[in-house]
Design a protein around this motif. Sequence first.
Motif, PDB file in Angstrom:
ATOM      1  N   GLU A  96       0.824  -1.212   0.000  1.00  0.00           N
ATOM      2  CA  GLU A  96       0.000   0.000   0.000  1.00  0.00           C
ATOM      3  C   GLU A  96       0.859   1.263   0.000  1.00  0.00           C
ATOM      4  O   GLU A  96       0.380   2.338  -0.359  1.00  0.00           O
ATOM      5  CB  GLU A  96      -0.910   0.013   1.238  1.00  0.00           C
ATOM      6  N   GLU A  97       2.113   1.145   0.416  1.00  0.00           N
ATOM      7  CA  GLU A  97       2.980   2.317   0.559  1.00  0.00           C
ATOM      8  C   GLU A  97       3.181   3.024  -0.778  1.00  0.00           C
ATOM      9  O   GLU A  97       3.380   2.379  -1.816  1.00  0.00           O
ATOM     10  CB  GLU A  97       4.341   1.886   1.112  1.00  0.00           C
ATOM     11  N   LEU A  98       3.134   4.360  -0.739  1.00  0.00           N
ATOM     12  CA  LEU A  98       3.303   5.159  -1.954  1.00  0.00           C
ATOM     13  C   LEU A  98       4.558   6.031  -1.917  1.00  0.00           C
ATOM     14  O   LEU A  98       4.903   6.637  -2.930  1.00  0.00           O
ATOM     15  CB  LEU A  98       2.073   6.052  -2.168  1.00  0.00           C
ATOM     16  N   ALA A 105       9.047   7.546  -3.968  1.00  0.00           N
ATOM     17  CA  ALA A 105       7.949   7.190  -4.871  1.00  0.00           C
ATOM     18  C   ALA A 105       8.482   6.643  -6.192  1.00  0.00           C
ATOM     19  O   ALA A 105       7.950   5.669  -6.738  1.00  0.00           O
ATOM     20  CB  ALA A 105       7.062   8.406  -5.117  1.00  0.00           C
ATOM     21  N   GLU A 109       7.956   2.954  -7.743  1.00  0.00           N
ATOM     22  CA  GLU A 109       7.421   2.802  -9.096  1.00  0.00           C
ATOM     23  C   GLU A 109       8.272   1.825  -9.904  1.00  0.00           C
ATOM     24  O   GLU A 109       7.748   0.983 -10.639  1.00  0.00           O
ATOM     25  CB  GLU A 109       7.362   4.163  -9.782  1.00  0.00           C
ATOM     26  N   HIS A 112       7.593  -1.640  -8.704  1.00  0.00           N
ATOM     27  CA  HIS A 112       6.296  -2.146  -9.159  1.00  0.00           C
ATOM     28  C   HIS A 112       6.355  -2.580 -10.623  1.00  0.00           C
ATOM     29  O   HIS A 112       5.695  -3.557 -11.005  1.00  0.00           O
ATOM     30  CB  HIS A 112       5.217  -1.078  -8.974  1.00  0.00           C
ATOM     31  N   ARG A 169      -2.379   0.118  -8.382  1.00  0.00           N
ATOM     32  CA  ARG A 169      -1.144   0.574  -7.740  1.00  0.00           C
ATOM     33  C   ARG A 169      -0.276   1.353  -8.726  1.00  0.00           C
ATOM     34  O   ARG A 169       0.329   2.366  -8.354  1.00  0.00           O
ATOM     35  CB  ARG A 169      -0.363  -0.605  -7.174  1.00  0.00           C
ATOM     36  N   ARG A 170      -0.208   0.890  -9.965  1.00  0.00           N
ATOM     37  CA  ARG A 170       0.564   1.622 -10.969  1.00  0.00           C
ATOM     38  C   ARG A 170       0.015   3.038 -11.138  1.00  0.00           C
ATOM     39  O   ARG A 170       0.765   4.008 -11.218  1.00  0.00           O
ATOM     40  CB  ARG A 170       0.514   0.885 -12.306  1.00  0.00           C
ATOM     41  N   LEU A 172      -1.799   4.782  -8.906  1.00  0.00           N
ATOM     42  CA  LEU A 172      -1.563   5.554  -7.688  1.00  0.00           C
ATOM     43  C   LEU A 172      -0.110   6.009  -7.586  1.00  0.00           C
ATOM     44  O   LEU A 172       0.166   7.155  -7.205  1.00  0.00           O
ATOM     45  CB  LEU A 172      -1.935   4.712  -6.463  1.00  0.00           C
ATOM     46  N   LEU A 173       0.813   5.109  -7.924  1.00  0.00           N
ATOM     47  CA  LEU A 173       2.229   5.488  -7.883  1.00  0.00           C
ATOM     48  C   LEU A 173       2.531   6.566  -8.918  1.00  0.00           C
ATOM     49  O   LEU A 173       3.290   7.507  -8.646  1.00  0.00           O
ATOM     50  CB  LEU A 173       3.111   4.260  -8.125  1.00  0.00           C
ATOM     51  N   ASP A 175       0.432   8.803 -10.065  1.00  0.00           N
ATOM     52  CA  ASP A 175      -0.134  10.058  -9.558  1.00  0.00           C
ATOM     53  C   ASP A 175       0.735  10.649  -8.456  1.00  0.00           C
ATOM     54  O   ASP A 175       0.928  11.871  -8.386  1.00  0.00           O
ATOM     55  CB  ASP A 175      -1.547   9.820  -9.021  1.00  0.00           C
ATOM     56  N   THR A 176       1.259   9.768  -7.591  1.00  0.00           N
ATOM     57  CA  THR A 176       2.102  10.241  -6.486  1.00  0.00           C
ATOM     58  C   THR A 176       3.395  10.850  -7.006  1.00  0.00           C
ATOM     59  O   THR A 176       3.831  11.914  -6.541  1.00  0.00           O
ATOM     60  CB  THR A 176       2.420   9.074  -5.531  1.00  0.00           C
TER      61      THR A 176
END
Length: 207
Positions: A96-98, A105, A109, A112, A169-170, A172-173, A175-176
């Motif tokens: 869950e960590e971003l 980040a 990425e 991932h 997750r891809r 969200l990462l 976006d982060t």
Amino acid sequence: LLRDKFREFSRDTGGLGQERVDAANAAAAALIAGGHPERAAVAQWQAGLNEAWAELLELVATRAQELAAAHDLQRFRRDARQVLEHLRDKGRQVPEELGRDLRAAEGLERQHRAFEHDVQALSTQVSQVQEAAGRLAAAYAGPRAEELRAQERLVSAAWAELRGRCQRRRRLLGDTVEQFRFLRATRDLRLWMDGMNLQLEARERPR
């Protein structure tokens, strides 16, 4: 193990049995050709022997097919169970960590992307389960066919869930990372603007 033992039995039966049947046929043919007084009975006995041998070979072939089908079914169940476990295990590995800053980040990425590459390698196993389920379900009917389709649905659902988690997750990462890059660019711009203001203030004002 049972299938291997039956293969050995079938091979021994076919080899030794054929030799004995051939020898019996040769003996019968010799008696008939020699004009034996019981040649009609010999011919009848020979026909009965060959018919019995053909029936035995058919029984052996049928049993071999049954064992092959049972082996394929057991292998499908084992493969489907293993693939399902792999998919669920991979799903539990999606974190869950971003990341708390841009560097973290971006590192997550990259990790991932490597993780998704590993996940994609499972697609071949999923396809094999799906193809085997379709092939075996067509050969069976009733509860067993439904069992096969149910196992295939479990695997397909787990595969879809895993891919969905990876995609989320891809996103969200991504976006982060973009957010941190924007914040860094904004910070750099503010620092530049502050520097310009200081330079303006340092200049002599016109009198």
